[in-house]
Design a protein around this motif. Structure first.
Motif, PDB file in Angstrom:
ATOM      1  N   ILE A   1      19.830  22.167 -34.057  1.00  0.00           N
ATOM      2  CA  ILE A   1      20.848  23.123 -33.614  1.00  0.00           C
ATOM      3  C   ILE A   1      21.173  24.177 -34.665  1.00  0.00           C
ATOM      4  O   ILE A   1      21.707  25.242 -34.336  1.00  0.00           O
ATOM      5  CB  ILE A   1      22.135  22.398 -33.179  1.00  0.00           C
ATOM      6  CG1 ILE A   1      22.704  21.561 -34.327  1.00  0.00           C
ATOM      7  CG2 ILE A   1      21.851  21.518 -31.959  1.00  0.00           C
ATOM      8  CD1 ILE A   1      24.018  20.891 -34.001  1.00  0.00           C
ATOM      9  N   HIS A   2      20.854  23.917 -35.914  1.00  0.00           N
ATOM     10  CA  HIS A   2      21.112  24.884 -36.986  1.00  0.00           C
ATOM     11  C   HIS A   2      19.846  25.619 -37.416  1.00  0.00           C
ATOM     12  O   HIS A   2      19.853  26.328 -38.424  1.00  0.00           O
ATOM     13  CB  HIS A   2      21.744  24.190 -38.185  1.00  0.00           C
ATOM     14  CG  HIS A   2      23.066  23.532 -37.894  1.00  0.00           C
ATOM     15  ND1 HIS A   2      24.170  24.245 -37.465  1.00  0.00           N
ATOM     16  CD2 HIS A   2      23.442  22.233 -37.945  1.00  0.00           C
ATOM     17  CE1 HIS A   2      25.182  23.410 -37.271  1.00  0.00           C
ATOM     18  NE2 HIS A   2      24.768  22.187 -37.547  1.00  0.00           N
ATOM     19  N   GLN A   3      18.780  25.424 -36.659  1.00  0.00           N
ATOM     20  CA  GLN A   3      17.489  26.081 -36.938  1.00  0.00           C
ATOM     21  C   GLN A   3      17.049  25.857 -38.383  1.00  0.00           C
ATOM     22  O   GLN A   3      16.743  26.790 -39.137  1.00  0.00           O
ATOM     23  CB  GLN A   3      17.588  27.584 -36.628  1.00  0.00           C
ATOM     24  CG  GLN A   3      17.864  27.859 -35.151  1.00  0.00           C
ATOM     25  CD  GLN A   3      17.840  29.335 -34.811  1.00  0.00           C
ATOM     26  OE1 GLN A   3      18.241  30.175 -35.600  1.00  0.00           O
ATOM     27  NE2 GLN A   3      17.356  29.646 -33.619  1.00  0.00           N
ATOM     28  N   GLU A   4      16.966  24.592 -38.732  1.00  0.00           N
ATOM     29  CA  GLU A   4      16.584  24.205 -40.093  1.00  0.00           C
ATOM     30  C   GLU A   4      15.076  24.099 -40.295  1.00  0.00           C
ATOM     31  O   GLU A   4      14.587  24.192 -41.425  1.00  0.00           O
ATOM     32  CB  GLU A   4      17.208  22.844 -40.439  1.00  0.00           C
ATOM     33  CG  GLU A   4      18.719  22.800 -40.384  1.00  0.00           C
ATOM     34  CD  GLU A   4      19.239  21.375 -40.560  1.00  0.00           C
ATOM     35  OE1 GLU A   4      18.623  20.615 -41.337  1.00  0.00           O
ATOM     36  OE2 GLU A   4      20.248  21.027 -39.920  1.00  0.00           O
ATOM     37  N   ILE A   5      14.328  23.867 -39.238  1.00  0.00           N
ATOM     38  CA  ILE A   5      12.907  23.551 -39.388  1.00  0.00           C
ATOM     39  C   ILE A   5      12.119  24.720 -39.975  1.00  0.00           C
ATOM     40  O   ILE A   5      12.150  25.833 -39.458  1.00  0.00           O
ATOM     41  CB  ILE A   5      12.294  23.147 -38.036  1.00  0.00           C
ATOM     42  CG1 ILE A   5      12.899  21.817 -37.555  1.00  0.00           C
ATOM     43  CG2 ILE A   5      10.769  23.002 -38.151  1.00  0.00           C
ATOM     44  CD1 ILE A   5      12.420  21.372 -36.189  1.00  0.00           C
ATOM     45  N   VAL A   6      11.434  24.411 -41.067  1.00  0.00           N
ATOM     46  CA  VAL A   6      10.508  25.341 -41.707  1.00  0.00           C
ATOM     47  C   VAL A   6       9.152  24.654 -41.743  1.00  0.00           C
ATOM     48  O   VAL A   6       9.011  23.572 -42.338  1.00  0.00           O
ATOM     49  CB  VAL A   6      10.965  25.697 -43.140  1.00  0.00           C
ATOM     50  CG1 VAL A   6       9.944  26.615 -43.807  1.00  0.00           C
ATOM     51  CG2 VAL A   6      12.347  26.349 -43.114  1.00  0.00           C
ATOM     52  N   LEU A   7       8.179  25.229 -41.109  1.00  0.00           N
ATOM     53  CA  LEU A   7       6.878  24.577 -40.974  1.00  0.00           C
ATOM     54  C   LEU A   7       6.232  24.284 -42.318  1.00  0.00           C
ATOM     55  O   LEU A   7       5.552  23.268 -42.488  1.00  0.00           O
ATOM     56  CB  LEU A   7       5.953  25.442 -40.124  1.00  0.00           C
ATOM     57  CG  LEU A   7       6.396  25.638 -38.672  1.00  0.00           C
ATOM     58  CD1 LEU A   7       5.471  26.607 -37.960  1.00  0.00           C
ATOM     59  CD2 LEU A   7       6.438  24.298 -37.933  1.00  0.00           C
ATOM     60  N   GLU A   8       6.468  25.153 -43.296  1.00  0.00           N
ATOM     61  CA  GLU A   8       5.870  24.958 -44.617  1.00  0.00           C
ATOM     62  C   GLU A   8       6.353  23.660 -45.264  1.00  0.00           C
ATOM     63  O   GLU A   8       5.624  23.028 -46.028  1.00  0.00           O
ATOM     64  CB  GLU A   8       6.189  26.148 -45.531  1.00  0.00           C
ATOM     65  CG  GLU A   8       5.435  27.426 -45.206  1.00  0.00           C
ATOM     66  CD  GLU A   8       5.936  28.108 -43.929  1.00  0.00           C
ATOM     67  OE1 GLU A   8       7.064  27.784 -43.466  1.00  0.00           O
ATOM     68  OE2 GLU A   8       5.194  28.951 -43.384  1.00  0.00           O
ATOM     69  N   LYS A   9       7.576  23.242 -44.949  1.00  0.00           N
ATOM     70  CA  LYS A   9       8.097  21.991 -45.503  1.00  0.00           C
ATOM     71  C   LYS A   9       7.325  20.802 -44.937  1.00  0.00           C
ATOM     72  O   LYS A   9       7.023  19.838 -45.656  1.00  0.00           O
ATOM     73  CB  LYS A   9       9.590  21.842 -45.197  1.00  0.00           C
ATOM     74  CG  LYS A   9      10.199  20.560 -45.739  1.00  0.00           C
ATOM     75  CD  LYS A   9      11.690  20.465 -45.428  1.00  0.00           C
ATOM     76  CE  LYS A   9      12.258  19.134 -45.930  1.00  0.00           C
ATOM     77  NZ  LYS A   9      13.721  19.014 -45.656  1.00  0.00           N
ATOM     78  N   ILE A  10       6.988  20.869 -43.661  1.00  0.00           N
ATOM     79  CA  ILE A  10       6.214  19.797 -43.037  1.00  0.00           C
ATOM     80  C   ILE A  10       4.821  19.731 -43.654  1.00  0.00           C
ATOM     81  O   ILE A  10       4.321  18.641 -43.974  1.00  0.00           O
ATOM     82  CB  ILE A  10       6.113  20.028 -41.518  1.00  0.00           C
ATOM     83  CG1 ILE A  10       7.509  19.954 -40.882  1.00  0.00           C
ATOM     84  CG2 ILE A  10       5.171  19.011 -40.878  1.00  0.00           C
ATOM     85  CD1 ILE A  10       7.537  20.289 -39.397  1.00  0.00           C
ATOM     86  N   ILE A  11       4.206  20.882 -43.839  1.00  0.00           N
ATOM     87  CA  ILE A  11       2.861  20.932 -44.421  1.00  0.00           C
ATOM     88  C   ILE A  11       2.878  20.413 -45.855  1.00  0.00           C
ATOM     89  O   ILE A  11       1.982  19.654 -46.269  1.00  0.00           O
ATOM     90  CB  ILE A  11       2.305  22.372 -44.395  1.00  0.00           C
ATOM     91  CG1 ILE A  11       2.308  22.923 -42.965  1.00  0.00           C
ATOM     92  CG2 ILE A  11       0.892  22.403 -44.977  1.00  0.00           C
ATOM     93  CD1 ILE A  11       1.540  22.093 -41.970  1.00  0.00           C
TER      94      ILE A  11
ATOM     95  N   GLU B   1      13.174   8.237 -45.445  1.00  0.00           N
ATOM     96  CA  GLU B   1      13.352   9.693 -45.533  1.00  0.00           C
ATOM     97  C   GLU B   1      12.192  10.362 -46.265  1.00  0.00           C
ATOM     98  O   GLU B   1      11.949  11.560 -46.086  1.00  0.00           O
ATOM     99  CB  GLU B   1      14.665  10.032 -46.231  1.00  0.00           C
ATOM    100  CG  GLU B   1      15.913   9.637 -45.467  1.00  0.00           C
ATOM    101  CD  GLU B   1      16.324   8.173 -45.677  1.00  0.00           C
ATOM    102  OE1 GLU B   1      15.544   7.430 -46.320  1.00  0.00           O
ATOM    103  OE2 GLU B   1      17.397   7.794 -45.191  1.00  0.00           O
ATOM    104  N   ASP B   2      11.481   9.587 -47.099  1.00  0.00           N
ATOM    105  CA  ASP B   2      10.363  10.151 -47.857  1.00  0.00           C
ATOM    106  C   ASP B   2       9.131  10.395 -47.001  1.00  0.00           C
ATOM    107  O   ASP B   2       8.245  11.161 -47.384  1.00  0.00           O
ATOM    108  CB  ASP B   2       9.987   9.216 -49.015  1.00  0.00           C
ATOM    109  CG  ASP B   2      11.086   9.074 -50.048  1.00  0.00           C
ATOM    110  OD1 ASP B   2      11.770  10.076 -50.318  1.00  0.00           O
ATOM    111  OD2 ASP B   2      11.267   7.959 -50.577  1.00  0.00           O
TER     112      ASP B   2
ATOM    113  N   HIS C   1       0.803  17.089 -47.384  1.00  0.00           N
ATOM    114  CA  HIS C   1      -0.112  17.085 -48.530  1.00  0.00           C
ATOM    115  C   HIS C   1       0.357  16.112 -49.612  1.00  0.00           C
ATOM    116  O   HIS C   1      -0.473  15.468 -50.275  1.00  0.00           O
ATOM    117  CB  HIS C   1      -0.249  18.495 -49.098  1.00  0.00           C
ATOM    118  CG  HIS C   1      -1.067  19.415 -48.217  1.00  0.00           C
ATOM    119  ND1 HIS C   1      -2.377  19.160 -47.886  1.00  0.00           N
ATOM    120  CD2 HIS C   1      -0.735  20.576 -47.597  1.00  0.00           C
ATOM    121  CE1 HIS C   1      -2.839  20.124 -47.102  1.00  0.00           C
ATOM    122  NE2 HIS C   1      -1.862  20.991 -46.911  1.00  0.00           N
ATOM    123  N   GLU C   2       1.663  15.982 -49.789  1.00  0.00           N
ATOM    124  CA  GLU C   2       2.184  15.034 -50.777  1.00  0.00           C
ATOM    125  C   GLU C   2       1.811  13.600 -50.415  1.00  0.00           C
ATOM    126  O   GLU C   2       1.345  12.827 -51.263  1.00  0.00           O
ATOM    127  CB  GLU C   2       3.712  15.163 -50.871  1.00  0.00           C
ATOM    128  CG  GLU C   2       4.190  16.439 -51.533  1.00  0.00           C
ATOM    129  CD  GLU C   2       5.696  16.596 -51.450  1.00  0.00           C
ATOM    130  OE1 GLU C   2       6.352  15.787 -50.754  1.00  0.00           O
ATOM    131  OE2 GLU C   2       6.223  17.542 -52.075  1.00  0.00           O
TER     132      GLU C   2
END
Length: 212
Positions: A90-100, A72-73, A104-105
């Motif tokens: 289905i709940h529209q959870e994806i936020v692109l900033e979280k992926i970015i 998961e990490d 970087h982490e």
């Protein structure tokens, strides 16, 4: 030093992205590079993300910085439905900033970060943001994995056209798996004529990583 990144994509699903990424992890590590992995989105996950688990297991053998991480990490999102991220979300959870942010982490833990996409280049992450857009946003070099089955020339050329239309530099290779026995007759003649430097996952990985 800015961490290098390689975005592994394909002409579609079940082409061999994970198989190729595993080979790359081992090859880069053998070259002496500290290599990391990131699977931004994985769908079809009932419990643990299968692809992320495999990639992490291989990575942990060669990079101590990934030893204490869980599957998961190295993912930003997982969804149960085996579908394109936009449809699985289905709940529209994806936020692109979280992926970015996750990108970087993980970049802090390696010399080169291998990012494995989901499906093909035009798979929707959101309604107006595709996998190819993610690769471009990350400013990553792209490796396009193509199949060896009958019909792959069309798929390969369409994917190349998509990358070229966005002025994205890329390398490409063939995963010799499906229709392997007939590949040399029904597909290879065209590649030999038009792309004489084409290479396969089975035979060209070492030559590819020598560019890094």
């Amino acid at each position: 030093m800015q961490v290098r990144s390689l975005f592994i994509t394909a002409t579609g699903t079940n082409i061999g992205k994970t198989h190729t990424t595993v080979q790359l992890i081992e090859a880069f590590a053998a070259k002496g590079l500290s290599v990391g992995v990131f699977k931004p989105i994985e769908t079809g996950v009932s419990t643990l993300p299968h692809d992320a688990s495999l990639l992490l297991k291989v990575c942990q053998k060669v990079n101590k910085n990934f030893k204490n991480l869980n599957p998961e990490d190295i993912t930003a999102y997982t969804f149960p439905l085996p579908a394109a991220p936009f449809c699985a979300d289905i709940h529209q959870e994806i936020v692109l900033e979280k992926i970015i942010k996750k990108y970087h982490e993980l970049s802090q833990l390696c010399d080169i970060l291998l990012v494995e996409g989901a499906g093909g280049l035009l798979v929707p992450v959101t309604k107006d943001f595709m996998m190819i857009d993610l690769a471009k946003k990350l400013k990553a070099k792209v490796l396009l994995v193509t199949p060896s089955r009958l019909g792959c020339i069309n798929d390969t050329l369409l994917s190349m056209e998509a990358l070229n239309s966005r002025n994205m530099g890329f390398e490409w290779c063939v995963n010799l798996f499906e229709d392997k026995e007939s590949f040399s007759e029904v597909t290879q003649p065209f590649y030999d004529e038009v792309f004489p430097d084409w290479w396969s996952v089975e035979a060209g990985i070492q030559r590819f990583i020598s560019t890094y």
